[in-house]
Motif scaffolding. Structure first.
Motif, PDB file in Angstrom:
ATOM      1  N   GLU A 109     -23.747  18.455  14.593  1.00 30.83           N
ATOM      2  CA  GLU A 109     -23.365  17.643  15.756  1.00 30.83           C
ATOM      3  C   GLU A 109     -23.372  16.157  15.406  1.00 30.83           C
ATOM      4  O   GLU A 109     -22.500  15.408  15.826  1.00 30.83           O
ATOM      5  N   TYR A 110     -24.345  15.737  14.595  1.00 40.64           N
ATOM      6  CA  TYR A 110     -24.403  14.339  14.167  1.00 40.64           C
ATOM      7  C   TYR A 110     -23.144  14.000  13.360  1.00 40.64           C
ATOM      8  O   TYR A 110     -22.534  12.954  13.561  1.00 40.64           O
ATOM      9  N   THR A 111     -22.756  14.889  12.438  1.00 44.90           N
ATOM     10  CA  THR A 111     -21.555  14.672  11.630  1.00 44.90           C
ATOM     11  C   THR A 111     -20.324  14.567  12.522  1.00 44.90           C
ATOM     12  O   THR A 111     -19.473  13.697  12.326  1.00 44.90           O
ATOM     13  N   LEU A 112     -20.222  15.440  13.520  1.00 42.17           N
ATOM     14  CA  LEU A 112     -19.083  15.404  14.437  1.00 42.17           C
ATOM     15  C   LEU A 112     -19.051  14.088  15.208  1.00 42.17           C
ATOM     16  O   LEU A 112     -17.997  13.462  15.327  1.00 42.17           O
ATOM     17  N   GLU A 113     -20.176  13.657  15.741  1.00 39.08           N
ATOM     18  CA  GLU A 113     -20.221  12.388  16.488  1.00 39.08           C
ATOM     19  C   GLU A 113     -19.841  11.221  15.586  1.00 39.08           C
ATOM     20  O   GLU A 113     -19.124  10.307  15.999  1.00 39.08           O
ATOM     21  N   TYR A 114     -20.319  11.246  14.354  1.00 43.63           N
ATOM     22  CA  TYR A 114     -19.978  10.204  13.380  1.00 43.63           C
ATOM     23  C   TYR A 114     -18.466  10.196  13.149  1.00 43.63           C
ATOM     24  O   TYR A 114     -17.830   9.142  13.148  1.00 43.63           O
ATOM     25  N   LEU A 140     -16.075  11.393  15.156  1.00 42.09           N
ATOM     26  CA  LEU A 140     -15.372  10.962  16.368  1.00 42.09           C
ATOM     27  C   LEU A 140     -15.323   9.440  16.479  1.00 42.09           C
ATOM     28  O   LEU A 140     -14.374   8.871  17.025  1.00 42.09           O
ATOM     29  N   ALA A 141     -16.339   8.757  15.944  1.00 43.21           N
ATOM     30  CA  ALA A 141     -16.363   7.292  15.976  1.00 43.21           C
ATOM     31  C   ALA A 141     -15.283   6.689  15.072  1.00 43.21           C
ATOM     32  O   ALA A 141     -14.958   5.506  15.209  1.00 43.21           O
ATOM     33  N   ASP A 166     -12.156   7.515  15.199  1.00 43.83           N
ATOM     34  CA  ASP A 166     -10.869   7.559  15.881  1.00 43.83           C
ATOM     35  C   ASP A 166     -10.266   6.158  15.953  1.00 43.83           C
ATOM     36  O   ASP A 166     -10.912   5.218  16.414  1.00 43.83           O
ATOM     37  N   LYS A 194     -10.024  13.409  18.516  1.00 38.74           N
ATOM     38  CA  LYS A 194     -10.490  13.457  19.907  1.00 38.74           C
ATOM     39  C   LYS A 194     -11.135  14.809  20.170  1.00 38.74           C
ATOM     40  O   LYS A 194     -10.707  15.833  19.635  1.00 38.74           O
ATOM     41  N   ARG A 195     -12.126  14.793  21.021  1.00 43.73           N
ATOM     42  CA  ARG A 195     -12.716  16.040  21.500  1.00 43.73           C
ATOM     43  C   ARG A 195     -11.843  16.530  22.658  1.00 43.73           C
ATOM     44  O   ARG A 195     -11.448  15.740  23.517  1.00 43.73           O
TER      45      ARG A 195
END
Length: 135
Positions: A7-12, A14-15, A17, A34-35
């Motif tokens: 989840e941390y990797t995904l949030e990183y 997404l930033a 974009d 984008k999610r």
């Protein structure tokens, strides 16, 4: 990787974009991610496009899920259920890509960026980063 790490990797990711990384001699990569609500074509709940461009802006490689592509190897092969695919060259219409995780997507993309930039004799160093708005 743990679920929290994933989840941390995904949030990183997404930033990233709207970010562009610029390399020497006018080469650059663009990130759009984008999610979204999961669908059969995008079961991981992401809409993404990661591309490497040459100095004139021509896309040299790309990983995206904007549209489904035909399977490699003939018209009788089963069409992939997901829209994830990648373009190995500027003229490649796309080949299916097996999305495993955001982290693996980034690794696979940058492996291809390194392959192409090295082929063109471009140093693997980001010389500038820009942000742009995406929809």
């Amino acid at each position: 990787m743990t679920e929290a790490g994933s989840e941390y990797t995904l949030e990183y990711l997404l930033a990233f974009d709207g970010r562009e990384h610029h390399y020497p001699d006018g080469y650059f990569v663009k990130f759009e991610i984008k999610r979204i609500d999961p669908t059969p074509e995008r079961p991981h709940g992401l809409r993404y496009s990661f591309t490497l461009h040459g100095p004139e802006g021509t896309r040299l490689i790309g990983f995206d899920n904007a549209h489904p592509v035909a399977p490699v190897g003939g018209r009788y092969k089963k069409k992939p259920e997901t829209a994830d695919h990648w373009h190995r060259t500027e003229s490649d219409l796309g080949r299916p890509y097996r999305f495993v995780s955001a982290e693996q997507l980034v690794d696979d993309f940058f492996d291809e960026v390194e392959r192409v930039l090295t082929h063109h004799g471009i140093e693997l160093v980001v010389i500038a980063t820009t942000e742009r708005k995406t929809s």
